[in-house]
Scaffold this active site. Structure first.
Site, PDB file in Angstrom:
ATOM      1  N   CYS A   1       0.840  -1.196   0.000  1.00 40.83           N
ATOM      2  CA  CYS A   1       0.000   0.000   0.000  1.00 40.83           C
ATOM      3  C   CYS A   1       0.882   1.257   0.000  1.00 40.83           C
ATOM      4  O   CYS A   1       1.544   1.550  -0.984  1.00 40.83           O
ATOM      5  CB  CYS A   1      -0.973  -0.041   1.170  1.00 40.83           C
ATOM      6  SG  CYS A   1      -2.359   1.126   0.999  1.00 40.83           S
TER       7      CYS A   1
ATOM      8  N   HIS B   1      -3.647  -5.187   0.729  1.00 39.64           N
ATOM      9  CA  HIS B   1      -3.057  -5.635   1.997  1.00 39.64           C
ATOM     10  C   HIS B   1      -3.062  -7.164   2.063  1.00 39.64           C
ATOM     11  O   HIS B   1      -4.078  -7.777   2.403  1.00 39.64           O
ATOM     12  CB  HIS B   1      -3.832  -5.053   3.178  1.00 39.64           C
ATOM     13  CG  HIS B   1      -3.572  -3.599   3.395  1.00 39.64           C
ATOM     14  ND1 HIS B   1      -2.542  -3.134   4.179  1.00 39.64           N
ATOM     15  CD2 HIS B   1      -4.192  -2.498   2.893  1.00 39.64           C
ATOM     16  CE1 HIS B   1      -2.541  -1.811   4.172  1.00 39.64           C
ATOM     17  NE2 HIS B   1      -3.529  -1.398   3.397  1.00 39.64           N
TER      18      HIS B   1
ATOM     19  N   GLU C   1      -1.631  -8.955   4.253  1.00 36.23           N
ATOM     20  CA  GLU C   1      -1.519  -9.423   5.639  1.00 36.23           C
ATOM     21  C   GLU C   1      -2.858  -9.676   6.304  1.00 36.23           C
ATOM     22  O   GLU C   1      -2.926 -10.363   7.330  1.00 36.23           O
ATOM     23  CB  GLU C   1      -0.701  -8.424   6.474  1.00 36.23           C
ATOM     24  CG  GLU C   1      -1.364  -7.080   6.706  1.00 36.23           C
ATOM     25  CD  GLU C   1      -1.077  -6.048   5.630  1.00 36.23           C
ATOM     26  OE1 GLU C   1      -1.050  -4.853   5.952  1.00 36.23           O
ATOM     27  OE2 GLU C   1      -0.885  -6.444   4.457  1.00 36.23           O
TER      28      GLU C   1
END
Length: 520
Positions: free
Chosen positions: A86, A176, A178
Site C-alpha cells: 500500500c 493488503h 496481511e
C-alpha cells in the site's frame, strides 16, 4: 527490539499502519524471524539487524504531502529484496523515480485483482489471466513507474495494483496481503520471504529456546537473578527459560498484590514448588498496592503505579536475598509494540503496559526479557517445547496489573472481592459449557456504575458487571465471542444470585479495533 542480529531476518518498516503487526504474524507463520521498527529508527535497525529482505508497511500518510515518511535509501543501495505494501509501494515508487498522485478513485474494502503476468510472487498461487479477491485501503495511487518496473496485476481502480522489478527483486502491492480478507495473502508473503528473499523456514521454538537460553547466560553471567512470577503463561515460560539458563542463580518471586483471581496465588505456589522445583518466595503486598490505588481512577496512572510498586517490592526482596543484579519479566512483543509511538507523538501510544512503559526509568536491576520478541501464540508453543502441560498453556491471558484494570475507577478490597467472585462464576460457566478453549480471553469487569434493581420485595442499588469474551490469534486484533443467549442468561442469573453487590449484568460486543481487549 532484538539486541542480536538473527542470520535470516526480515525487517518490517512501520509507517503507522493499524495492521503492521499482522505482517509480522504472517512472516512468523512462515517460520521466518522478523522485526517491526518505526520508520524514524529504520536506518539504525537496518545496520543492526542486517536483514535479508525488507517489507514496507501501509500508512495513514500520503506520499504527496511534504515531509511524509520515507524508507531509508540504504535499503535500496543494499541489493536486497524489498516488498512495499500500500503506502510502502507508493513511497518505493516515489523514491525510485516514479509518480504517485492523490484525488483518483479511492478503494476501500474488497476488490478483485486481475493477474497480468506470472511472477515468483504469485508462484503456486495465482496464474496469468486469473482474478482473485484482495483487500484495498487507499486514496492515493501510483500513476507512473520507476525504470525497471512492470505491471503484473491490476484492479478497476488501481492500474498499478501489483508491480515488480524482477531483476532487483523489488515488488509493490496496493492491497493488503496481511489481512484475512485477502484469502491468498499469507501465501504471497510466504513466496516473498521463501522464494524471493531465499530465507529458509528455520524460525522454530526449538531454535528460539536454544538462542534465548544462550542470550540469558551471556547477559547474566554469574549474577543473581530474580523472576517476576505471576503464574500466567508468559511469566511461567520466562521463569523456566531463565532456570534452564542459570539454574540456582534464579529465585522466583510471586507478589500477591491483591489483584489476582480467586485462589490464584496459592494455586501458583503449589504448582511451582511441587512440579517445577523452582525456588519461590510469596510476598503479600496487597495492602500496599490497594492502598495506593484506592484514590486513583486514571487508568494510565494505575498502570504506572502498579509498575512502580512492583519494582519497589522486587528491589526490597532482592536486598533480603543479599542483592540481585537482574529481573526477569515475561514482556511480549505486542506489549512492546503497543507501548511505542510510531509517529513520535504520545497520541499514538495505545496504553502503557505495566512491564514496559509503566516501569520507572530508574531501576536498580537490569531487565531480562526473554520473550520480548514473541507473540502470545509463539509463547504457548515455546511453553509446550519446555514441557508445560496443555491445560496450563491454554489458560486465558491475564494482565500484569490484574483486576485493577478490570475495576474502572478507584480500587477497593470490597470491589475486588465482588469482581473476583463474579469472574470465577463466569469462567466456571464457560468451562461447564465446553467453551473455554474456543475463547481467547474471557473475564468480568466491575463498572463504577450502580443501578436500581428489585430482589424479593426490596429495592437494590448495586454495581453493574460487564462480561467480556473475545476470539483472537495473537491479541493484536480480536472479535467478541458470539455466545448463545441462553448461556449469557444463565451466567448472569448465577452472578446476580450468588454475588452480593451486583444487580445487573451486560455483555461487551466490541471488537479490537476499535476497542482494546481490556477495558483499561
Amino acid at each position: 527490539m532484538s539486541t542480536t542480529a538473527y542470520p535470516d531476518t526480515i525487517l518490517i518498516i512501520d509507517f503507522g499502519s493499524q495492521v503492521t503487526q499482522l505482517i509480522a504474524r504472517r512472516v512468523r507463520e512462515a517460520n521466518v524471524y522478523c522485526e517491526i521498527v518505526p520508520f524514524q529508527s529504520a536506518d539504525e535497525a537496518f545496520k543492526r539487524l542486517q536483514p535479508k529482505g525488507v517489507i514496507l508497511s501501509g500508512s495513514p500518510h500520503s506520499t504527496t504531502d511534504i515531509g511524509s515518511p520515507r524508507a531509508p535509501q540504504a535499503i535500496f543501495d543494499a541489493g536486497i529484496p524489498v516488498l512495499g505494501i500500500c503506502y510502502g509501494e507508493q513511497t518505493m515508487c516515489a523514491q525510485l523515480g516514479g509518480n504517485v498522485e492523490s484525488g483518483h478513485d479511492r478503494e476501500f474494502g474488497r476488490a478483485f485483482l486481475d493477474v497480468q503476468e506470472d511472477s515468483p510472487l504469485f508462484a503456486g498461487i495465482w496464474a496469468k489471466g486469473t482474478r482473485h479477491q484482495v483487500w484495498m485501503s487507499h486514496g492515493d495511487r501510483v500513476t507512473s513507474l520507476p525504470d525497471g518496473f512492470t505491471i503484473i496485476g491490476t484492479s478497476p481502480n488501481a492500474p498499478y495494483a501489483v508491480i515488480a522489478d524482477e531483476k532487483r527483486k523489488y515488488y509493490g502491492v496496493q492491497f493488503h496481503p496481511e489481512v484475512v480478507h485477502t484469502p491468498d495473502g499469507a501465501k504471497l508473503l510466504q513466496n516473498f520471504v521463501h522464494r524471493i528473499v531465499g530465507v529458509k523456514p528455520g524460525w522454530t521454538m526449538g531454535a528460539y529456546r536454544e538462542q534465548a537460553v544462550e542470550a540469558i547466560r551471556k547477559q547474566v553471567g554469574s549474577g543473581k537473578v530474580i523472576c517476576a512470577l505471576s503464574g500466567g503463561v508468559d511469566s511461567s515460560v520466562a521463569a523456566l527459560l531463565a532456570h534452564e539458563a542459570v539454574g540456582d542463580q534464579l529465585t522466583c518471586i510471586l507478589v500477591d498484590h491483591g489483584l489476582m483471581r480467586k485462589d490464584e496465588a496459592q494455586q501458583v505456589v503449589e504448582m511451582f514448588r511441587e512440579h517445577y522445583n523452582l525456588p519461590l518466595i510469596l510476598v503479600d503486598a496487597s495492602d500496599r498496592f490497594i492502598g495506593a490505588l484506592e484514590s486513583e481512577s486514571d487508568p494510565e496512572k494505575k498502570r504506572k503505579t502498579i509498575g512502580r510498586l512492583f519494582i519497589e517490592v522486587f528491589e526490597e526482596e532482592a536486598r533480603k536475598l543479599g542483592g540481585a543484579d537482574f529481573l526477569v519479566q515475561g514482556t511480549l512483543y505486542p506489549d512492546v509494540i503497543e507501548s511505542v509511538s510510531f509517529t513520535g507523538g504520545p497520541s499514538v501510544t495505545i496504553k502503557s503496559h505495566h512491564n514496559v512503559g509503566g516501569l520507572p526509568e530508574r531501576m536498580k536491576m537490569q531487565l531480562v526479557e526473554p520473550l520480548r520478541e514473541l507473540f502470545k501464540d509463539e509463547v504457548r508453543l515455546l511453553g509446550k517445547e519446555l514441557g508445560l502441560p496443555d491445560s496450563f498453556i491454554g489458560r486465558h491471558p491475564f494482565p500484569g496489573p490484574g483486576l485493577a484494570i478490570r475495576c474502572p475507577g478507584g480500587v477497593t478490597r470490597e470491589k475486588l472481592e465482588i469482581l473476583r467472585e463474579a469472574d470465577a462464576i463466569y469462567l466456571d460457566e464457560i468451562r461447564k459449557a465446553g467453551l473455554y478453549d474456543a475463547i481467547w480471553q474471557a473475564f468480568a469487569v466491575l463498572l463504577p456504575v450502580q443501578t436500581v434493581g428489585v430482589m424479593g420485595d426490596g429495592r437494590t442499588y448495586e454495581f453493574v458487571c460487564a462480561l467480556r469474551a473475545v476470539t483472537s490469534v495473537d491479541g493484536m486484533t480480536a472479535d467478541f465471542y458470539h455466545y448463545d443467549m441462553n448461556f449469557l442468561g444463565n451466567a448472569a442469573t448465577r452472578i446476580i444470585n450468588e454475588v452480593r453487590g451486583i444487580n445487573r449484568v451486560v455483555y461487551d460486543v466490541t471488537s479490537k479495533p476499535p476497542g482494546t481487549i481490556e477495558w483499561e
